[in-house]
Structures are given as C-alpha cells and as structure tokens.
Scaffold this motif. Structure first.
Motif, PDB file in Angstrom:
ATOM      1  N   GLN A 155      18.066  11.143  35.225  1.00 10.26           N
ATOM      2  CA  GLN A 155      18.337  10.314  34.056  1.00 10.26           C
ATOM      3  C   GLN A 155      17.901  11.017  32.772  1.00 10.26           C
ATOM      4  O   GLN A 155      18.619  10.999  31.761  1.00 10.26           O
ATOM      5  N   ARG A 156      16.736  11.678  32.838  1.00 13.35           N
ATOM      6  CA  ARG A 156      16.253  12.392  31.653  1.00 13.35           C
ATOM      7  C   ARG A 156      17.167  13.562  31.313  1.00 13.35           C
ATOM      8  O   ARG A 156      17.420  13.866  30.134  1.00 13.35           O
ATOM      9  N   ALA A 157      17.664  14.224  32.353  1.00 17.13           N
ATOM     10  CA  ALA A 157      18.585  15.335  32.100  1.00 17.13           C
ATOM     11  C   ALA A 157      19.856  14.847  31.428  1.00 17.13           C
ATOM     12  O   ALA A 157      20.392  15.488  30.495  1.00 17.13           O
ATOM     13  N   ALA A 158      20.372  13.700  31.914  1.00 18.54           N
ATOM     14  CA  ALA A 158      21.583  13.140  31.306  1.00 18.54           C
ATOM     15  C   ALA A 158      21.333  12.744  29.856  1.00 18.54           C
ATOM     16  O   ALA A 158      22.157  12.988  28.960  1.00 18.54           O
ATOM     17  N   THR A 159      20.140  12.118  29.617  1.00 18.48           N
ATOM     18  CA  THR A 159      19.790  11.727  28.251  1.00 18.48           C
ATOM     19  C   THR A 159      19.657  12.952  27.345  1.00 18.48           C
ATOM     20  O   THR A 159      20.112  12.961  26.192  1.00 18.48           O
ATOM     21  N   ALA A 160      19.002  14.004  27.889  1.00 20.90           N
ATOM     22  CA  ALA A 160      18.837  15.223  27.105  1.00 20.90           C
ATOM     23  C   ALA A 160      20.184  15.844  26.747  1.00 20.90           C
ATOM     24  O   ALA A 160      20.390  16.322  25.616  1.00 20.90           O
ATOM     25  N   ALA A 161      21.112  15.834  27.712  1.00 18.47           N
ATOM     26  CA  ALA A 161      22.436  16.402  27.446  1.00 18.47           C
ATOM     27  C   ALA A 161      23.156  15.618  26.352  1.00 18.47           C
ATOM     28  O   ALA A 161      23.805  16.200  25.458  1.00 18.47           O
ATOM     29  N   GLU A 162      22.999  14.295  26.449  1.00 14.41           N
ATOM     30  CA  GLU A 162      23.662  13.463  25.432  1.00 14.41           C
ATOM     31  C   GLU A 162      23.053  13.692  24.057  1.00 14.41           C
ATOM     32  O   GLU A 162      23.776  13.811  23.041  1.00 14.41           O
ATOM     33  N   GLY A 183      22.188   8.305  16.736  1.00 11.30           N
ATOM     34  CA  GLY A 183      22.415   7.021  17.391  1.00 11.30           C
ATOM     35  C   GLY A 183      23.484   7.032  18.449  1.00 11.30           C
ATOM     36  O   GLY A 183      23.686   6.043  19.142  1.00 11.30           O
ATOM     37  N   GLY A 184      24.245   8.121  18.609  1.00 11.88           N
ATOM     38  CA  GLY A 184      25.253   8.206  19.646  1.00 11.88           C
ATOM     39  C   GLY A 184      26.500   7.430  19.297  1.00 11.88           C
ATOM     40  O   GLY A 184      26.804   7.167  18.127  1.00 11.88           O
ATOM     41  N   ALA A 185      27.228   7.003  20.322  1.00 16.52           N
ATOM     42  CA  ALA A 185      28.517   6.329  20.119  1.00 16.52           C
ATOM     43  C   ALA A 185      28.344   4.999  19.404  1.00 16.52           C
ATOM     44  O   ALA A 185      29.218   4.580  18.630  1.00 16.52           O
ATOM     45  N   GLN A 186      27.250   4.306  19.653  1.00 14.30           N
ATOM     46  CA  GLN A 186      27.037   3.010  18.994  1.00 14.30           C
ATOM     47  C   GLN A 186      26.616   3.174  17.529  1.00 14.30           C
ATOM     48  O   GLN A 186      26.671   2.235  16.749  1.00 14.30           O
ATOM     49  N   GLY A 187      26.159   4.390  17.189  1.00 20.42           N
ATOM     50  CA  GLY A 187      25.717   4.645  15.826  1.00 20.42           C
ATOM     51  C   GLY A 187      24.360   4.044  15.549  1.00 20.42           C
ATOM     52  O   GLY A 187      23.803   3.308  16.355  1.00 20.42           O
ATOM     53  N   CYS A 188      23.773   4.394  14.409  1.00 25.10           N
ATOM     54  CA  CYS A 188      22.475   3.866  13.997  1.00 25.10           C
ATOM     55  C   CYS A 188      22.467   3.793  12.481  1.00 25.10           C
ATOM     56  O   CYS A 188      22.746   4.788  11.782  1.00 25.10           O
ATOM     57  N   THR A 189      22.187   2.645  11.938  1.00 25.77           N
ATOM     58  CA  THR A 189      22.205   2.433  10.480  1.00 25.77           C
ATOM     59  C   THR A 189      20.840   2.632   9.846  1.00 25.77           C
ATOM     60  O   THR A 189      20.700   2.494   8.629  1.00 25.77           O
TER      61      THR A 189
END
Length: 412
Positions: A327-334, A358-364
């Motif tokens: 899971q951490r590897a996937a998060t790191a890749a993202e 923020g990724g696909a959802q974005g972060c304001t």
C-alpha cells in the motif's frame, strides 16, 4: 522343595509368596454331644485356642455343623467356612475347608465327630489381593487420575492387611527435595496437611529418611525413635505409634515418592506386612511413572500448540506488513506522479496558490511548503499532503528557498 523348572522366580513372585502363607492342617477327634476333645494336633489347639478346645461347649458355636453330624450320623464337608477365632479386640476372621466325619462304635452308634480341615484364610486373602491388584492395573491402563489410583490402593491395603494399618503415599517434587501429599484416606486431615511438603533427609521421620536413603525405614516405636523428634507430638495427636516407610523408585532409580504403613501401637513388621509394602510400592511406581509420562506428553502437546499459534501469528503479521508495504509503495508511486505533474506545472506558475499534491480529487488548501525529490522534481503543497509525501516517497525533502515553507511545516 524341588523347583518345577530351572527358571528362577522374579522379584514380584518372591514378594507375593509370603502373602499366600502356608496352609495349616487341623485335626481333632471329639467325643459325645458336648464335643469334648479327645485328641487333636497342635495346629488345631493353636488355631481354636487350647482353653476353648478343652471346654468343648464353645466348639459348637464355632462349628454349628458338629451338632448336625453328631445327630444324623452323616458326614459333612464345607468350603471356605467362616470361623471367628478369639474374642474382643484380638478376634480375627478365618476360613477353612473342613470335613466332619461321624465316629461310630461297633453297633453303629455315633460317639463323636472327627474334624479334618485346612485353613484357607491366607489363600482367600491372596486371591482378594490379586483381584484388587488387577483392578488397580486396569485403572492405570485406563489412565485414571493418579489421586484416584493411589487412594484406591491405600484403601485396598488397609482392607487386606492382617492387622489395622493406615496407609499414606507421598509424592516427590521434581527436584526430589520435598514430599507432597498423594493419598492417605484414613489419616487425620491435620496430619496430612502438616507433613505435606516435608523435606527429604536423614532423620526427617520415616518417610523423609526413606526417600533420602532410597531404602526402607522401619520405626517400630515413634515415641522413642530419634527420627521422629520433630514430629512426635504431631504423631501423638494423630494416634500413631509405628511407621514403616518404603521409597517408591522409578525404573532408572529416581525418587517418585514414599509408601508408608502406620500403626496405632508399637509394632515390629511381619513378613506379610513387608511383602504388601514391596508389592504395592511397585504398583504405585507404575502409576506415578505413567502419570509423569502423561504430564510430559500433555506439556509437549501444549508447547507444540503454542509454537503453532506463534507461527500463525507471525505469518499473519508478515502478511499484514507485506500488504502495508504494498500500500505504501502504491501511495508513493501516486505521490511521485503528482510531484512530477506539479513540477511541470511550475514552469507556468512557480508558486501556485493551492496545494498541488491533492491528486485527482484536488486540494484547495493554500500551498505553503515546497518539497523536492532526488530527481529534482518539486511541488508545492499543504502541510497534510506534504507530510504524506515525506512519509511515503523515498528521498523527498522540504525545499523552500526561504525556509518559509519549513517554518510553516514545523509550526503548523
């Protein structure tokens, strides 16, 4: 006596031999309806009691068949006839195979009765002993609880012994330094509690000394024997005056416990007593060793189960760690992908207003901290997403040129 074969008897046979004893043949010629003794062999007089035999009258009470044979003139044979010998505290139960034959004169008139018998008391006792012994062995084979086997054995011996006896079995601790209560159905509870845990050693009563010496210890008078100096008052309160103790030994010679026979009056042991002690000390050893084997087996099974449970726990933990790492590897890749996208966007906007992580959802949230990786890619983000990147992406560091982002991160 000539041996039947060249095979030497084993120890168990030798121990049982005294328990069968020797058959006593009795003979007497009685006269008249009063059954007066005309002639009798010494065994008859010793068995019946010479005074009683001479009086004649009491013989009919002991042997009621005498009157019947004298009156009818018909012989009579009895098997295992019960006769109570002696009176009061000295009375004992005896059994005989007896033949009563009428004595007749030349005219066929009955003038008396001839008594021929063989005492079978010890044979019956030996038969009972063998039956009880077999029952104990069956209990051991069925893996009955040790306490039940020892208690039953003690009661059996108390019932079989020719004189009153109180039996006690003490069990040795694994280190052989102390003796614990095993069974003593007829001893007072306070006495059993007091000797539970006594040390093994020279002069520590009969049992502690027998355990220490690995040899039988016979104390015929507790009131004067120095081995009982520390326990004399206790024995007096329990009404004990003699104690014969036999060590219970394993096949390898290790101490398993002690087997004791107590008496209420000072006494020297008879061969029958010693034979009973030897036979049942061996039976107790078998029961205790079987118990130890079952305990060791149960402990080994428990250890194996614990090891299996530990292995299963370790395997679950390993799977959880692997899943977490994946899971951490996937998060790191993202997050790495987000940083690269943000780095590309910085060419047009060096310091964006909103978080770029923020990724696909974005972060304001405001972009307060600049981070970079070892490849030179950098991005601006809010404290929450910057912390996520630092924890999950290898070699990510805070890269604010004026350290404003770092201060914001530290003081958030």
């Amino acid at each position: 006596m000539t041996a039947v074969s060249g095979r030497r008897p084993n120890a168990a046979d030798e121990d049982l031999r005294p328990l069968f004893g020797r058959s006593t043949a009795v003979f007497a010629s009685l006269a008249g309806p009063e059954h007066l003794v005309e002639t009798a062999n010494p065994a008859f007089l010793a068995t019946i009691g010479e005074e009683r035999a001479r009086s004649g009258v009491a013989l009919a009470d002991l042997m009621p068949e005498l009157d019947q044979v004298y009156r009818t003139g018909e012989p009579h044979t009895g098997r295992d006839v019960r006769i109570l010998l002696g009176a009061g505290p000295q009375a004992r139960e005896a059994f005989f195979d007896v033949t009563y034959e009428p004595r007749q004169d030349a005219d066929g008139t009955v003038t008396g009765v001839r008594v021929i018998g063989v005492e079978t008391t010890q044979v019956k006792q030996a038969q009972r002993l063998m039956a009880e012994h077999r029952a104990l062995l069956e209990q051991i084979a069925r893996q009955a609880p040790l306490a039940d086997v020892l208690d039953g054995m003690a009661r059996c011996i108390e019932d079989l012994a020719p004189d009153e006896v109180l039996v006690s079995v003490l069990l040795a601790d694994p280190d052989g330094r102390h003796l614990r209560h095993g069974a003593a159905p007829s001893l007072p509870g306070f006495y059993n509690e007091a000797i539970d845990g006594i040390a093994t050693g020279e002069g520590v009563g009969s049992c502690g000394t027998a355990a220490h010496r690995r040899q039988p210890v016979i104390v015929t008078d507790i009131g004067t024997d120095p081995f009982w100096d520390d326990f004399r008052e206790l024995a007096g309160r329990a009404g004990l005056a003699a104690c014969w103790s036999t060590p219970i030994l394993a096949r390898d010679g290790g101490l398993l416990g002690t087997f004791a026979m107590y008496h209420r009056t000072p006494r020297v042991p008879q061969e029958t007593d010693l034979a009973l002690a030897r036979v049942f000390a061996g039976t107790a050893a078998l029961a205790i060793e079987r118990h130890h084997i079952e305990q060791a087996k149960a402990a080994a099974e428990e250890r194996a189960k614990a090891a299996h449970d530990e292995l299963a726990t370790a395997m679950r933990a390993e799977r959880e760690l692997r899943a977490e790492a994946e899971q951490r590897a996937a998060t790191a890749a993202e997050l790495t992908a987000r940083m690269r996208a943000a780095a590309a966007a910085q060419a047009a906007a060096p310091h964006p207003d909103a978080c770029q992580l923020g990724g696909a959802q974005g972060c304001t949230a405001p972009a307060e901290i600049k981070v970079a990786d070892s490849w030179g890619d950098s991005a601006w983000g809010c404290p929450t997403h910057v912390e996520e990147a630092i924890l999950n992406v290898r070699s990510v560091f805070i890269a604010s040129e004026e350290l404003g982002g770092l201060a914001a991160y530290v003081n958030r």
